[in-house]
Write a protein that holds these residues in place. Structure first.
Motif, PDB file in Angstrom:
ATOM      1  N   LYS A   1       0.638  -1.141  -0.169  1.00  0.00           N
ATOM      2  CA  LYS A   1       0.225   0.035  -0.008  1.00  0.00           C
ATOM      3  C   LYS A   1       0.848   1.883  -0.309  1.00  0.00           C
ATOM      4  CE  LYS A   1      -4.084   2.069   1.703  1.00  0.00           C
ATOM      5  NZ  LYS A   1      -5.112   1.829   3.374  1.00  0.00           N
TER       6      LYS A   1
ATOM      7  N   LYS B   1       0.055   6.466   0.170  1.00  0.00           N
ATOM      8  CA  LYS B   1      -0.336   6.292  -0.227  1.00  0.00           C
ATOM      9  C   LYS B   1      -1.918   6.095   0.189  1.00  0.00           C
ATOM     10  CE  LYS B   1       2.768   9.958  -2.309  1.00  0.00           C
ATOM     11  NZ  LYS B   1       3.546  10.848  -2.592  1.00  0.00           N
ATOM     12  N   LYS B   2      -2.514   5.023   0.176  1.00  0.00           N
ATOM     13  CA  LYS B   2      -3.923   4.550   0.150  1.00  0.00           C
ATOM     14  C   LYS B   2      -4.198   4.051  -1.178  1.00  0.00           C
ATOM     15  CE  LYS B   2      -5.548   7.573   3.798  1.00  0.00           C
ATOM     16  NZ  LYS B   2      -5.889   9.095   3.990  1.00  0.00           N
ATOM     17  N   ILE B   3      -3.071   3.543  -2.030  1.00  0.00           N
ATOM     18  CA  ILE B   3      -3.572   2.640  -2.964  1.00  0.00           C
ATOM     19  C   ILE B   3      -2.776   1.547  -2.750  1.00  0.00           C
ATOM     20  CG2 ILE B   3      -3.234   2.573  -5.773  1.00  0.00           C
ATOM     21  CD1 ILE B   3      -2.941   5.361  -5.791  1.00  0.00           C
ATOM     22  N   TYR B   4      -3.470   0.186  -3.382  1.00  0.00           N
ATOM     23  CA  TYR B   4      -2.784  -0.715  -3.014  1.00  0.00           C
ATOM     24  C   TYR B   4      -2.053  -0.835  -4.322  1.00  0.00           C
ATOM     25  CZ  TYR B   4      -4.990  -1.944   1.245  1.00  0.00           C
ATOM     26  OH  TYR B   4      -5.660  -1.797   2.446  1.00  0.00           O
TER      27      TYR B   4
ATOM     28  N   SER C   1      -8.872  -5.732   6.235  1.00  0.00           N
ATOM     29  CA  SER C   1      -8.520  -4.508   5.772  1.00  0.00           C
ATOM     30  C   SER C   1     -10.080  -4.107   6.012  1.00  0.00           C
ATOM     31  CB  SER C   1      -8.168  -4.311   4.621  1.00  0.00           C
ATOM     32  OG  SER C   1      -9.498  -4.775   3.636  1.00  0.00           O
TER      33      SER C   1
ATOM     34  N   LYS D   1     -12.531  -2.340   7.899  1.00  0.00           N
ATOM     35  CA  LYS D   1     -13.013  -1.578   9.544  1.00  0.00           C
ATOM     36  C   LYS D   1     -13.620  -1.493  10.749  1.00  0.00           C
ATOM     37  CE  LYS D   1      -8.997   0.456   8.281  1.00  0.00           C
ATOM     38  NZ  LYS D   1      -7.163  -0.427   9.146  1.00  0.00           N
TER      39      LYS D   1
END
Length: 260
Positions: free
Chosen positions: A68, A70-73, A137, A139
């Motif tokens: 991951k 910057k919040k991108i997989y 992942s 939440k």
């Protein structure tokens, strides 16, 4: 889903022990307090999934696929791009390549390889989406929309149950014990590591696996026999047939052992 989330939480806490890191007293106390109030079955389920996370990190590409930035997989994007590239290759070969001068056998082999690669990539994407790491992942466990209901339905299939198993070893009397097993299709780490098994050596096990895990076909067939109350009869018939076959093959095996 709670089992997966707690297992992933303590996996992140304890994975440093593999490389001889020392975790804090706070982490140890939190783990101790968590497992102290759980019953043995829930504890075993959490540890099983936790070890499955550890197996994935050591033996598979899960860390790369779930990378991951910057919040991108990034791993998800590269997995999708790999499938797009194979589809593009298939399209170019089908529409653009002049196949008149190529032998039909080679054309068939090329199509087989491309279609096989597409099938493997599609399976890999589904395994990535429905992996324990993807489930961890999420939440909000109680979220009514999104992927959570789909994951909850999928986890029903992966739910383990207690099964009476017999040691596959060269003892006069086979020892039975209770085992927390999962179906063969979603079998976890304990049936996946191709390494030398010290426990199997100590038990003088004569098979690849110490325990026989049931497949879905075995479960369905056994349920049908129980429903029609034929299980005991079938079990006795199967035992008699196996005994007769063993008696017939015994002289042949003894003769071959003398020859060799």
């Amino acid at each position: 889903m709670e089992v997966v989330h707690y297992a992933y939480k303590y996996f992140k806490t304890f994975k440093g022990l593999v490389v001889d890191l020392i975790f804090s007293f706070r982490g140890r106390d939190k783990s101790h307090d968590f497992f102290k109030i759980r019953d043995p079955e829930d504890t075993l389920k959490v540890i099983e999934v936790e070890l499955n996370f550890l197996y994935g990190s050591l033996y598979t590409k899960v860390e790369v696929l779930h990378l991951k930035m910057k919040k991108i997989y990034v791993g998800y994007i590269f997995q999708f791009l790999a499938l797009v590239c194979v589809l593009a290759t298939l399209g170019i070969f089908y529409f653009k390549v002049n196949k008149h001068e190529v032998r039909r056998v080679n054309i068939g082999i090329t199509y087989t390889l491309l279609l096989g690669a597409i099938a493997l990539d599609v399976i890999a994407i589904f395994m990535l989406i429905f992996s324990n790491r993807s489930i961890a992942s999420i939440k909000d466990l109680e979220r009514p929309s999104g992927w959570a209901p789909i994951y909850k339905a999928f986890l029903v299939i992966m739910r383990p149950w207690w099964k009476t198993c017999t040691y596959n070893c060269k003892y006069k009397h086979n020892l039975e014990h209770e085992l927390l097993a999962t179906p063969l299709v979603v079998q976890k780490w304990y049936g996946s590591i191709p390494s030398y098994n010290l426990i199997r050596y100590c038990l003088k096990s004569n098979r690849k696996s110490i325990h026989e895990f049931p497949s879905w076909w075995q479960i369905m067939f056994k349920s049908i026999l129980h429903f029609f109350k034929l299980y005991e009869c079938f079990n006795k018939c199967a035992t008699c047939i196996c005994h007769v076959i063993e008696e017939c093959l015994s002289p042949i095996r003894k003769g071959l052992s003398k020859i060799f």
